[in-house]
Motif scaffolding. Structure first.
Motif, short mmCIF file in Angstrom:
data_model
loop_
_atom_site.label_atom_id
_atom_site.label_comp_id
_atom_site.label_asym_id
_atom_site.label_seq_id
_atom_site.Cartn_x
_atom_site.Cartn_y
_atom_site.Cartn_z
N MET A 134 7.37 17.67 72.03
CA MET A 134 6.54 18.85 71.80
C MET A 134 5.20 18.73 72.50
N ASP A 135 4.67 17.51 72.49
CA ASP A 135 3.39 17.26 73.15
C ASP A 135 3.52 17.50 74.65
N MET A 136 4.59 16.95 75.25
CA MET A 136 4.83 17.15 76.69
C MET A 136 5.09 18.62 76.99
N PHE A 137 5.86 19.27 76.12
CA PHE A 137 6.21 20.68 76.30
C PHE A 137 4.95 21.55 76.39
N ASN A 138 3.96 21.22 75.57
CA ASN A 138 2.76 22.04 75.52
C ASN A 138 1.67 21.64 76.51
N THR A 139 1.75 20.42 77.05
CA THR A 139 0.70 19.96 77.96
C THR A 139 1.15 19.88 79.42
N VAL A 140 2.45 19.97 79.67
CA VAL A 140 2.94 19.90 81.04
C VAL A 140 2.34 21.05 81.86
N ASP A 141 2.05 20.77 83.15
CA ASP A 141 1.34 21.75 83.98
C ASP A 141 2.30 22.71 84.67
N VAL A 142 3.29 23.17 83.94
CA VAL A 142 4.19 24.23 84.41
C VAL A 142 4.44 25.16 83.24
N GLY A 143 4.79 26.39 83.54
CA GLY A 143 5.11 27.34 82.49
C GLY A 143 6.56 27.20 82.06
N LEU A 144 6.80 27.27 80.78
CA LEU A 144 8.16 27.22 80.23
C LEU A 144 8.35 28.42 79.30
N VAL A 145 9.32 29.26 79.64
CA VAL A 145 9.60 30.45 78.84
C VAL A 145 11.10 30.50 78.61
N VAL A 146 11.50 30.76 77.38
CA VAL A 146 12.92 30.96 77.08
C VAL A 146 13.10 32.40 76.60
N LEU A 147 14.07 33.09 77.20
CA LEU A 147 14.37 34.47 76.84
C LEU A 147 15.80 34.58 76.34
N ASP A 148 16.03 35.48 75.38
CA ASP A 148 17.41 35.71 74.95
C ASP A 148 18.04 36.80 75.82
N ARG A 149 19.25 37.19 75.44
CA ARG A 149 20.01 38.15 76.26
C ARG A 149 19.34 39.51 76.32
N ASP A 150 18.49 39.81 75.37
CA ASP A 150 17.79 41.09 75.34
C ASP A 150 16.38 40.98 75.91
N TYR A 151 16.11 39.87 76.57
CA TYR A 151 14.80 39.62 77.20
C TYR A 151 13.67 39.58 76.18
N LYS A 152 14.00 39.04 75.02
CA LYS A 152 12.97 38.80 74.01
C LYS A 152 12.53 37.34 74.12
N VAL A 153 11.24 37.10 73.93
CA VAL A 153 10.67 35.77 74.10
C VAL A 153 11.02 34.89 72.90
N VAL A 175 10.66 31.12 73.39
CA VAL A 175 9.83 29.93 73.55
C VAL A 175 8.72 30.25 74.56
N TRP A 176 7.52 29.73 74.25
CA TRP A 176 6.32 30.05 75.06
C TRP A 176 5.42 28.83 74.99
N ASN A 177 5.30 28.08 76.11
CA ASN A 177 4.55 26.81 76.01
C ASN A 177 3.06 26.97 76.26
N GLY A 178 2.35 25.84 76.21
CA GLY A 178 0.89 25.85 76.33
C GLY A 178 0.39 26.41 77.64
N PHE A 179 1.09 26.13 78.75
CA PHE A 179 0.70 26.67 80.06
C PHE A 179 0.69 28.19 80.01
N MET A 180 1.74 28.78 79.46
CA MET A 180 1.83 30.24 79.37
C MET A 180 0.76 30.80 78.45
N GLU A 181 0.50 30.09 77.37
CA GLU A 181 -0.55 30.52 76.44
C GLU A 181 -1.91 30.52 77.11
N ASN A 182 -2.21 29.42 77.82
CA ASN A 182 -3.52 29.27 78.45
C ASN A 182 -3.77 30.35 79.51
N HIS A 183 -2.73 30.70 80.29
CA HIS A 183 -2.94 31.63 81.39
C HIS A 183 -2.78 33.09 80.99
N SER A 184 -2.05 33.33 79.91
CA SER A 184 -1.88 34.72 79.46
C SER A 184 -2.87 35.10 78.38
#
Length: 323
Positions: free
Chosen positions: A14-33, A35-44
């Motif tokens: 979880m620590d790596m997931f939130n601090t890694v310097d890449v964005g990680l997003v998981v979407l379901d089949r209906d394009y609903k979010v 998973v949203w990691n720290g990179f995405m949070e910081n930039h959005s």
């Protein structure tokens, strides 16, 4: 002990997931979010709790939905990874660029990987998008391309008149020679020089001569059509390739240019510098073996103008039997 180790591993992940310097997003089949990691949070500026189970396109209307769906659907259906680079699509998420090194970019340039995520049934139920900030690479490449473009332009341009220099203009003439020969079309070549130009330099100095050449180039540019190609041939000689122009059209252009230059003197300090030009025209002829022969023909027409009174237009086809 095993439980503690497992908890530690989850914590590390979880620590790596939130601090890694890449964005990680998981979407379901209906394009609903999902998973949203720290990179995405910081930039959005959006917390994971604010985006979870929300429609991606409602959250980010700037996303090119048609393109994004097309890219994602192939991952869902074919179960293969897909990639996108900034040259194809500068960014997926319109994040502002705050990095001082690449301050010339308003938005973050992004590469992305689309990864299929399967459920226990082996079906692709979600996709993971890994987002890479490649702004430094993109900006450096764009700056290098712009520098190369400017260097190429400089190498093709006469520094005094800002017209094509002889090498570049002659290269373009060679291409036009081959095109006209192949298409059996028409094209006219015009060469002119300034009458008694040495007297301008002698009377007013070489700086005045330079200003006179710039003035002639400026007048020439106003007379050109978009398809015409003008250059400085050397000294006080100029050249114009008139694409898809026959003899009559070339004469009309040449006379208009001659009259324009005769009635539009250059200004240098307190001096008014009057000038006139002699013009030679050679229309494309299949008898020309190469573009050099075409230039020679126009040159002969030019010298005919100079030898028969100057400040006039001569056509090679009309004088070649006397040449």
């Amino acid at each position: 002990m095993a439980a503690d180790l497992e908890m530690n591993e989850i914590h590390w992940l979880m620590d790596m997931f939130n601090t890694v310097d890449v964005g990680l997003v998981v979407l379901d089949r209906d394009y609903k979010v999902c998973v949203w990691n720290g990179f995405m949070e910081n930039h959005s500026g959006l917390l994971p709790s604010a985006v979870k189970d929300k429609d991606l396109f409602d959250l980010f209307p700037a996303i090119d939905e048609k393109w994004f769906r097309s890219k994602s659907e192939s991952v869902f259906v074919l179960k293969n990874r897909s990639f996108t680079i900034w040259e194809q699509q500068p960014y997926i998420f319109r994040f502002k660029n705050y990095r001082p090194i690449t301050g010339k970019a308003d938005y973050m340039y992004q590469n992305a990987t689309f990864i299929p995520l399967t459920n226990t049934m082996g079906e692709v139920s979600h996709i993971c998008i890994i987002l890479y900030d490649v702004t430094d690479i993109a900006v450096n490449k764009k700056e290098l391309e712009e520098l190369n473009r400017k260097l190429e332009q400089v190498s093709q341009t006469d520094s005094l008149t800002q017209l094509s220099n002889r090498g570049h203009w002659e290269h373009l003439l060679h291409q036009e020679f081959l095109r006209t020969k192949r298409s059996e079309g028409c094209c006219s070549l015009l060469i002119f020089d300034i009458d008694h130009f040495k007297k301008v330099n002698d009377d007013f100095g070489h700086s005045a001569g330079d200003e006179a050449l710039r003035h002639i180039a400026s007048l020439l540019k106003t007379a050109l059509r978009e398809t015409d190609i003008a250059g400085r041939y050397g000294g006080e000689e100029f050249v114009v390739t008139l694409l898809d122009t026959d003899k009559q059209g070339a004469i009309v252009f040449a006379e208009r240019l001659r009259q324009l230059i005769e009635t539009s003197p250059a200004k240098y300090n307190e001096h008014t510098v009057h000038m006139a030009i002699s013009v030679g025209i050679a229309c494309f002829d299949n008898a020309f073996k190469n573009h050099e022969r075409w230039i020679e023909a126009a040159d002969k027409a030019l010298y005919h103008s100079k030898e028969t009174g100057r400040n006039k237009v001569s056509v090679y086809a009309d004088i070649k039997n006397d040449a």
